[in-house]
Design a protein around this motif. Sequence first.
Motif, mmCIF file in Angstrom:
data_model
loop_
_atom_site.group_PDB
_atom_site.id
_atom_site.type_symbol
_atom_site.label_atom_id
_atom_site.label_comp_id
_atom_site.label_asym_id
_atom_site.label_seq_id
_atom_site.Cartn_x
_atom_site.Cartn_y
_atom_site.Cartn_z
ATOM 1 N N MET A 1 0.844 -1.094 0.044
ATOM 2 C CA MET A 1 -0.017 0.135 -0.008
ATOM 3 C C MET A 1 0.912 1.123 -0.012
ATOM 4 O O MET A 1 2.007 1.156 0.888
ATOM 5 N N THR A 2 0.424 2.434 -0.665
ATOM 6 C CA THR A 2 1.422 3.555 -1.020
ATOM 7 C C THR A 2 0.493 4.512 -0.412
ATOM 8 O O THR A 2 -0.674 4.725 -0.574
ATOM 9 N N GLN A 3 1.293 5.562 0.454
ATOM 10 C CA GLN A 3 0.434 6.646 0.929
ATOM 11 C C GLN A 3 0.959 7.813 -0.067
ATOM 12 O O GLN A 3 2.175 8.026 -0.110
ATOM 13 N N PHE A 4 -0.069 8.577 -0.200
ATOM 14 C CA PHE A 4 -0.001 9.741 -0.739
ATOM 15 C C PHE A 4 -0.448 11.053 -0.055
ATOM 16 O O PHE A 4 -1.352 10.937 0.576
ATOM 17 N N LYS A 5 0.183 12.113 -0.054
ATOM 18 C CA LYS A 5 -0.034 13.518 0.733
ATOM 19 C C LYS A 5 -0.512 14.524 -0.336
ATOM 20 O O LYS A 5 0.295 14.769 -1.395
ATOM 21 N N TYR A 6 -1.583 15.388 -0.055
ATOM 22 C CA TYR A 6 -1.840 16.426 -0.763
ATOM 23 C C TYR A 6 -2.346 17.717 0.159
ATOM 24 O O TYR A 6 -2.747 17.451 1.051
ATOM 25 N N GLU A 7 -1.875 18.728 -0.492
ATOM 26 C CA GLU A 7 -2.201 20.103 -0.048
ATOM 27 C C GLU A 7 -3.499 20.518 -0.685
ATOM 28 O O GLU A 7 -3.781 20.678 -1.888
ATOM 29 N N VAL A 8 -4.616 20.597 0.052
ATOM 30 C CA VAL A 8 -6.041 21.016 -0.337
ATOM 31 C C VAL A 8 -6.371 22.331 0.261
ATOM 32 O O VAL A 8 -6.437 22.345 1.468
ATOM 33 N N THR A 9 -6.776 23.240 -0.545
ATOM 34 C CA THR A 9 -7.472 24.513 -0.097
ATOM 35 C C THR A 9 -8.744 24.216 0.418
ATOM 36 O O THR A 9 -9.603 24.064 -0.372
ATOM 37 N N MET A 10 -9.111 24.227 2.013
ATOM 38 C CA MET A 10 -10.288 23.831 2.279
ATOM 39 C C MET A 10 -10.773 25.180 3.299
ATOM 40 O O MET A 10 -9.720 25.048 4.422
#
Length: 69
Positions: A1-10
């Motif tokens: 399993m791979t982990q991905f991170k994202y910067e999201v404007t919320m």
Amino acid sequence: MTQFKYEVTMSCGGCSGAVKKALTNYAGVDSFDVNLETQLVTVESSTLTETQILEVIQGTGKKAKVAEN
């Protein structure tokens, strides 16, 4: 399993809720965490690519990019 991170404007709970709903309904997402305070979304998947997940998040209308580690 791979982990991905994202910067999201919320800016509110509705924004983070839209991202949560999109990820919940998307096949291939094993688990995720949406943090409104840090503006960070972490997704784990064994079948999806970083780009596929980014497109799902952007499909909610939120500005998103891959987080720099």
